[in-house]
Design a protein around this motif. Structure first.
Motif, mmCIF file in Angstrom:
data_model
loop_
_atom_site.group_PDB
_atom_site.id
_atom_site.type_symbol
_atom_site.label_atom_id
_atom_site.label_comp_id
_atom_site.label_asym_id
_atom_site.label_seq_id
_atom_site.Cartn_x
_atom_site.Cartn_y
_atom_site.Cartn_z
ATOM 1 N N VAL A 60 -36.857 -18.764 -10.231
ATOM 2 C CA VAL A 60 -36.376 -17.380 -10.279
ATOM 3 C C VAL A 60 -37.269 -16.475 -9.426
ATOM 4 C CG1 VAL A 60 -35.964 -15.401 -11.806
ATOM 5 C CG2 VAL A 60 -35.196 -17.682 -12.493
ATOM 6 N N TYR B 214 -36.106 -16.999 -5.907
ATOM 7 C CA TYR B 214 -34.851 -16.266 -5.699
ATOM 8 C C TYR B 214 -35.136 -14.769 -5.483
ATOM 9 C CZ TYR B 214 -31.985 -20.167 -7.662
ATOM 10 O OH TYR B 214 -31.348 -21.359 -7.918
ATOM 11 N N ASP B 215 -35.951 -14.202 -6.370
ATOM 12 C CA ASP B 215 -36.232 -12.759 -6.270
ATOM 13 C C ASP B 215 -36.939 -12.428 -4.957
ATOM 14 O OD1 ASP B 215 -34.997 -12.182 -8.667
ATOM 15 O OD2 ASP B 215 -36.833 -12.270 -9.857
ATOM 16 N N CYS C 117 -34.424 -12.490 -2.169
ATOM 17 C CA CYS C 117 -33.579 -11.314 -2.329
ATOM 18 C C CYS C 117 -34.297 -10.074 -1.788
ATOM 19 C CB CYS C 117 -33.311 -11.185 -3.817
ATOM 20 S SG CYS C 117 -31.938 -10.165 -4.201
#
Lengths: 347, 347
Positions: free
Chosen positions: B82, B85-86, B89
């Motif tokens: 995660v 992913y962040d 992003c």
């Protein structure tokens, strides 16, 4: 019963019928030879349909376990996903078992993604219980979760082994959630089928029920045709994104709280139509949108929305691709630099 | 430079050469047209090779961003994923950009899974920096993270756009991590190539360096051949799991702390050989295993290990599939009920 067969990387059927929910167990049994079925659902849907689905699956001879999470878009996150993984793990679910996604788009998206990734992939069955999920998520194999930074930013392409659409369950939807689905239904008319658009436009939220089974089947067929031509979303499939570039920006601007997906898409379609269509077409679209209690505009200034369009994952580097329907029933893919798009939209 | 082409769902090259790391940017440039490259690595590898790789990629004309996480298997979890992913992003990484996995198996597995799922799939390049990662993770497209309940329980099949193996970097490995890789290297000899086994067996950890480039290329070719015949791991590919059914159980029993993957596989092979091979073969295998400072047994009782074999995700319901090499160079897939396997192993 209406049956639509989807020929994706794997072939599967979408079955549409009133009351089909209570026979879902036998339908699943015909498709797969799993031992255990893990039903994944949210608390709202579980309260309404958890029992009937569980009973049908159990009576068909499967062991059933069930994971229930709180309803709503905020659940479509990494935390819920990890909880699902841990649940599957604790219940010794193997690669040859099967997941059932019982619910709306959130349940379908996160369960599909879990099925795509748990043990590197296992079977799943979709039982979509909202209009939006029936016409939109039931075809295409797109699964996803949201990140803090945006919607659907993590996902996979995963085809279900079958999709079971019970139109009876739509009767328990709130008017708002029904309207939410109508946003996408109208979109299908706009991008591909003037006749479908007319059928939707001559009805309203009260009168549509008699034509609903046909309308759902037509929407699914359109999506099936588009997706079959472009399973992995590299070209043509983009047309399904009509109204979505601005729609996603609207959802994001209001933190996914004020406008439903269908409402945001409805506004996105109307905004785009105003830029590209004859006044008569804009009027027709807006009138249809209103008949299903969907908004045609939002208070937010276009200047505030446009920068958020860049967050759409379809944006290839500095270029933005978006969909234009100059006439009802016909969609085109347009590509513009992000800067040109900003200037054009704000003009 | 040795080049091995893998024909999976997509075709890609594995390039093997001393010192190739410093030219990785140009190699990547030949393969893809990304604007930005996100290098994912761990703190140990970053300290050693972060700069040279970053420089090479930057000089090839890419924008470079880098995400560094703490080294070790415990990082191969949902939390790190995660965070990746962040990070992607926040750095506005798009579908047409590219990830680079710079590191050992943990980095390769988690980065590959991120590449498989971020924006529903984007390109990634593998730069494996351990012997294990070079001979094992560089072919096959298996990506994964661990769950609390077990190793590699969540993942996807994702092929890299290319794999860059620099044999020079193996010189900075600790003897333990080098041995770890040798466990898999010996396995390749056992399952497919008696000649390779002899070449490994005539060397030891000190003398192997002169033959190492050939050995790595042979291992990769074997894995390539097996994987090409069974990309999605439904049959033949199982033979790569020789020593792994018990090996995974050993790793799990000791909480992934006491025995490395290669050590556990070495023990798994020896235990299985003792059940199925002539004494002479067992002796040869054990002697080879010892020459690379790998264990041939563990203190744990077989009764405690066998139940953990059931946690292997290859277990199809109550049946267990596992690999037997009766002679060096030849593997067979065996299927047994879990109960029969328990009785047999404990006899």
């Amino acid at each position: 019963m209406k049956k639509i067969t989807v020929h994706a990387s794997t072939e599967y059927d979408i079955l549409i019928e009133k009351g089909i929910l209570s026979t879902c167990g036998n339908i699943i049994k015909e498709k797969i030879s799993a031992q255990k079925i893990a039903v994944i659902t949210d608390d709202t849907v579980d309260r309404l349909y958890g029992k009937v689905v569980g009973k049908s699956i159990r009576e068909a001879g499967f062991d059933v376990v069930k994971f229930v999470f709180p309803h709503g878009e905020t659940s479509k996150c990494a935390d819920t996903l990890v909880n699902i993984y841990d649940f599957l793990c604790k219940n010794s679910i193997t690669r040859t078992d099967c997941l059932v996604a019982l619910g709306g788009g959130v349940v379908g998206d996160i369960t599909g993604f879990a099925a795509a990734t748990f043990l590197r992939g296992m079977n799943f069955v979709q039982i979509p219980t909202t209009l939006l999920a029936q016409v939109d998520s039931s075809v295409g194999g797109k699964t996803a979760i949201d990140l803090k930074g945006g919607k659907n930013l993590v996902g996979a392409f995963k085809q279900p082994v079958c999709v079971i659409c019970d139109t009876d369950v739509l009767k328990t939807l709130t008017p708002e959630i029904f309207s939410d689905g109508m946003g996408e239904v109208i979109k299908y008319g706009m991008i591909r089928d003037a006749k479908l658009f007319e059928l939707i436009a001559k009805n309203d939220q009260k009168t549509i029920w008699t034509d609903l089974e046909d309308i759902i089947a037509t929407c699914i067929s359109i999506k099936r045709d588009v997706v079959e031509a472009d399973e992995f979303d590299t070209g043509e499939r983009m047309i399904l994104n009509y109204g979505h570039t601005l729609g996603h920006a609207i959802e994001s601007y209001y933190h996914y709280e004020t406008y439903s997906h269908g409402s945001a898409v409805a506004v996105g379609m109307c905004m785009m139509a105003e830029k590209t269509c004859e006044p008569e077409t804009v009027k027709k679209l807006k009138s249809c949108v209103k008949a299903y209690n969907l908004p045609t505009s939002v208070p937010a200034d276009i200047k505030e929305l446009v920068p958020l369009c860049g967050k759409d994952k379809k944006r290839a580097a500095s270029q933005l691709r978006f969909i234009v329907c100059k006439t009802i029933g016909k969609a085109e893919i347009h590509t513009m630099s992000f800067d040109s798009f900003s200037i054009w939209m704000e003009s």
